[in-house]
Design a protein around this motif. Structure first.
Motif, PDB file in Angstrom:
ATOM      1  N   ALA A 420       0.899  -1.195  -0.115  1.00 42.20           N
ATOM      2  CA  ALA A 420       0.208  -0.091   0.057  1.00 42.20           C
ATOM      3  C   ALA A 420       0.862   1.329  -0.028  1.00 42.20           C
ATOM      4  O   ALA A 420       0.514   2.238  -0.691  1.00 42.20           O
ATOM      5  N   ARG A 424       1.266   4.043  -3.412  1.00 41.77           N
ATOM      6  CA  ARG A 424       1.216   5.488  -3.083  1.00 41.77           C
ATOM      7  C   ARG A 424       2.295   6.188  -3.506  1.00 41.77           C
ATOM      8  O   ARG A 424       2.229   6.957  -4.096  1.00 41.77           O
ATOM      9  N   ARG A 427       3.027   5.995  -7.469  1.00 36.23           N
ATOM     10  CA  ARG A 427       2.056   7.008  -7.996  1.00 36.23           C
ATOM     11  C   ARG A 427       2.541   8.551  -7.812  1.00 36.23           C
ATOM     12  O   ARG A 427       2.324   9.223  -8.881  1.00 36.23           O
ATOM     13  N   LYS A 428       3.069   8.955  -6.786  1.00 39.17           N
ATOM     14  CA  LYS A 428       3.631  10.216  -6.796  1.00 39.17           C
ATOM     15  C   LYS A 428       4.889  10.423  -7.289  1.00 39.17           C
ATOM     16  O   LYS A 428       5.635  11.488  -7.567  1.00 39.17           O
ATOM     17  N   ARG A 731      -3.229   3.914   1.786  1.00 45.58           N
ATOM     18  CA  ARG A 731      -3.202   4.078   0.218  1.00 45.58           C
ATOM     19  C   ARG A 731      -3.596   5.606   0.090  1.00 45.58           C
ATOM     20  O   ARG A 731      -4.682   5.919   0.487  1.00 45.58           O
TER      21      ARG A 731
END
Lengths: 731, 52
Positions: A420, A424, A427-428, A731
């Motif tokens: 998780a 996260r 994605r950044k 998340r």
């Protein structure tokens, strides 16, 4: 791989025949050529419309037979005829508004991890199927099936569960066996023991016609733990594929001069004494000596110096340096194993081997858990044997204890949290390469930054434009516009940003390694190095303008800060971490940067060994150091640090040595990652606490001999689901 | 209780069909691009056939 670079248009029609014939010969040689499979990276694709636009756009290119976007990996795979090349497709995609990069298909060997992932998923599927069926049969038994019916159900359960455990449990059995061979008690030993004992006892009870069997527990345990294993695998596979993609972006080729012609060859084929051509903007592929040409070299990735160095015939060059202005011909003096890049890679290998072995939280928990559970279950067995004298009852209770203290929290809680959290961060734009990197990041109390390329972008920015009259600026911009040298480009952009058009300069000519000269209102004007213009050199990075009247004027430059650098330093300091700056650059430049960012501790002129030694000293003083660096001179330090981060623009060796890669340019993510890592570790510990709480309630019941298979199934499922849900909160 | 003779095989067969379908999806690489497939189903473009 080798392809002769031929001119696009031929002066005579007959000349064009030769390459075409060659092409035909090549095709005939390979027989019926399968269509070329090109891989392009598409970092900006994100939606359904992107996929259809890209696929339709590429499909319209003649020769392309199929294009398929993979949105998860942000790649497009193109099946195309051999004459279609990547540059052409990249241009088409740019026209559609998508940035694309060619990927070296050879580097992207995903087949092995692919196979492993599918294998795990298949075992997970089998375990899931078996769990559902056995659970249904068990519900019938729990709700009161009697005598023959119960025996029948137990037998059917056994028929489903035993093959399932034998097949789906293999990953655990295999790793438990290797752990035992190495005389260790890992996580997989208690897991395997619990699964095997549960299955074995249940089989015995079934043969004897007993009341309680634990087939459902054995299968459910396998299923939940496989789910954890699969999550773990997926996190690693995503990180690995992204890291491979970064490596695949650097297509490792060199331009070798053969009989006066440039031939593109893989770097591995370079031999001692080969002559290679290095174009402006290109990276030097091997160590060597310049034999022809004059230029400037950017050595910042190797040494941390921000000032370009001159290159002329006789200059030694090292692999990894970037050629700035003029084309160079280099005679290779060391290639492959002997090159400085390879030596540095060896240095990294040495540093990694001495890297202190970090024991992850899960391993530390397993260290307490495994002996504790086994002793408890042994005690239950001996106690009941002594109390009742019934061997079968004692074994039953011991196994119930083993199952109820399910190692699910260990096997599932950590992978779920790590998946998780790293999902996260990914994605950044932050790639966690190592499974334990987040845990280590949470412990960090000291941050060490490199300067050039890490805190700065390695892009110069003009500093004193305001000190010059507009006419000089326009003249400088006109001269600078004729060069691709980074200082010249920055100067031209800086002046354009002020809204001044460049002056009318004629006869523009770049003198490689020196500067640019031209003619303006009948006078000779020059922009370039201090020695060339007889100017007095400034202390800072500078270029000089000679207008024909007065002394040459100096334009000084500072390195442009990486976006978010200030925020990152400020936030990290606010989190109570000590921030250091250790650079190989000159004292003046480092001091200025430290003052600009408010970093109190700085060191200039540090050699690679210095950096690693300083980090080792900090570690010896009990600090947990986060190293952020990008250059070859940082690699040893990156490997020696407790946890390390490098930007995507870093050299391959640096990225390999670091645990975390920054995919974007924004450095502010770093502070956020440090914060998230602390929350992730807290979540992991919470999960341990949750499963400990379950055990506190369930274990006494099991010890008293009151645990039924139903209670075991409930406790196991409830604790597995709670820890997964708790992990998902990240998340 | 005779009904068990039918029901148990039926439930096992149904489960096995599901497992078989799962194997089929696995062999046809349907888990390679979960994000893309989630978006593709929303696309209003027809495909006449699933691309390989």
């Amino acid at each position: 791989m080798a392809s002769v670079s031929t001119p696009g248009f031929s002066a005579c029609p007959a000349c064009a025949v030769a390459p075409a014939a060659e092409d035909l010969a090549q095709r005939a040689q390979a027989g019926s050529v399968p269509p070329a499979r090109l891989m392009l990276s598409l970092p900006t694709a994100h939606c359904a419309a992107c996929m259809s636009t890209v696929e339709r756009g590429l499909g319209a290119v003649p020769g392309v037979s199929d294009a398929r976007v993979n949105l998860t990996l942000k790649r497009v795979a193109v099946e195309a005829a051999p004459e279609v090349d990547a540059a052409q497709l990249i241009a088409v995609l740019a026209g559609l508004g998508y940035e694309a990069h060619e990927l070296d298909a050879g580097t992207l060997s995903m087949t092995e991890t692919d196979r492993q992932g599918r294998d795990l998923l298949m075992r997970l599927g089998v375990a899931g199927f078996a769990m559902m069926n056995v659970m249904l049969l068990s519900v019938a038994v729990w709700s009161g099936a009697e005598a023959e019916t119960r025996d029948l159900f137990h037998w059917i359960s056994a028929l489903i569960a035993l093959p399932t455990v034998a097949f789906a449990g293999q990953p655990f059995f295999r790793s438990a066996l290797t752990a035992l061979k190495a005389r260790r008690l890992g996580m997989d030993v208690p897991i395997s023991l619990a699964i095997l004992l549960a299955a074995g006892l249940s089989l015995f009870e079934t043969i004897e016609g007993g009341r309680h069997t634990y087939f459902d527990a054995a299968v459910a345990l396998t299923f939940f733990l496989l789910a954890g294993r699969y999550l773990d695998h997926r996190t690693r596979a995503v990180a690995r594929s992204a890291a491979q993609e970064l490596a695949a972006l650097e297509v490792p080729r060199a331009q070798r001069l053969q009989d006066g012609q440039e031939v593109e060859v893989p770097i591995a084929e370079l031999r001692l004494g080969d002559l290679i051509r290095v174009r402006p903007g290109g990276r030097v592929p091997a160590d060597g000596v310049v034999t022809e040409g004059a230029s400037e070299l950017d050595r910042s990735l190797l040494t941390g110096e921000s000032l370009p160095a001159r290159a002329a015939p006789g200059t030694d060059v090292s692999a990894g340096e970037v050629n700035l202005t003029g084309p160079l011909t280099v005679r290779v003096t060391a290639a492959g194993r002997d090159s400085s890049l390879h030596r540095m890679a060896d240095l990294v290998a040495v540093a990694e081997s001495v890297k202190n072995k970090y024991t992850s939280l899960a391993d530390r928990a397993a260290l307490i858990y495994a002996p504790g559970v086994h002793l408890l279950s042994l005690a239950a067995f001996l106690g009941w044997l002594w109390l009742s004298g019934d061997l079968r009852l004692a074994v039953n209770i011991a196994v119930a204890v083993l199952i109820i203290t399910c190692p699910c929290a260990l096997g599932l809680a950590v992978p779920a949290v790590v998946t998780a959290a790293s999902g996260r961060l990914f994605r950044k734009g932050l790639l966690i390469k190592d499974g334990t990197a987040l845990e280590r990041l949470a412990e960090v109390d000291t941050v060490v930054f490199d300067k050039t390329g890490t805190l700065t972008l390695g892009m110069p920015e003009p500093e004193n434009l305001a000190d010059h009259p507009a006419a000089d600026l326009q003249l400088a911009a006109a001269l600078a516009g004729a060069s691709s040298h980074p200082l010249a480009r920055a100067l031209a952009q800086g002046v354009a940003a002020l809204g001044l058009p460049p002056a009318e300069v004629t006869d523009l000519r770049e003198v490689p390694g020196y500067g640019i000269e031209g003619r303006w209102q009948g006078r000779r004007v020059r922009l370039g190095r201090a020695e060339w213009l007889d100017a007095t050199p400034e202390a800072a990075t500078a270029t000089y303008l000679e207008t024909g009247e007065g002394r040459p004027r100096a334009f000084t430059f500072t390195d442009r800060l990486r976006p978010g650098a200030e925020a990152a330093v400020r936030t990290l300091a606010a989190q109570g971490k000590a921030v250091h700056l250790i650079s190989g650059d000159s004292a003046a430049a480092v001091q200025a940067m430290a003052a600009r960012l408010g970093i109190a501790h700085w060191v200039a002129g540090a050699l690679p060994e210095d950096k690693a030694a300083r980090l080792a000293a900090m570690a010896a003083a009990g600090h947990k150091v986060l190293m952020v660096g990008d250059g070859l001179n940082d690699t040893a330090a990156l490997a020696a640090a407790h946890v390390s981060v490098s930007p995507a623009s870093a050299l391959d060796a640096a990225r390999v040595a670091s645990d975390i890669v920054l995919l974007g340019t924004d450095l502010a993510l770093l502070a956020e990652a440090a914060d998230l890592s602390r929350r992730a570790v807290r979540r992991i510990k919470e999960n341990f606490a949750i499963s400990a709480a379950y055990n506190l309630i369930a274990v006494p019941i099991a010890l008293m001999g009151l645990a039924t298979p139903l209670a075991a199934a409930l406790a196991m499922s409830a604790s597995s689901i709670t820890v997964s849900l708790n992990a998902l909160r990240l998340r | 209780m005779d009904v068990l003779a039918y029901l148990i095989p039926i439930s096992l067969i149904l489960g096995a069909i599901g497992l078989g379908a799962f194997f089929w999806t696995l062999r046809h690489r349907q888990y390679d691009d979960p994000d893309g497939d989630a978006q593709r189903i929303l696309s209003d473009e027809w495909d006449d056939y699933p691309k390989p």
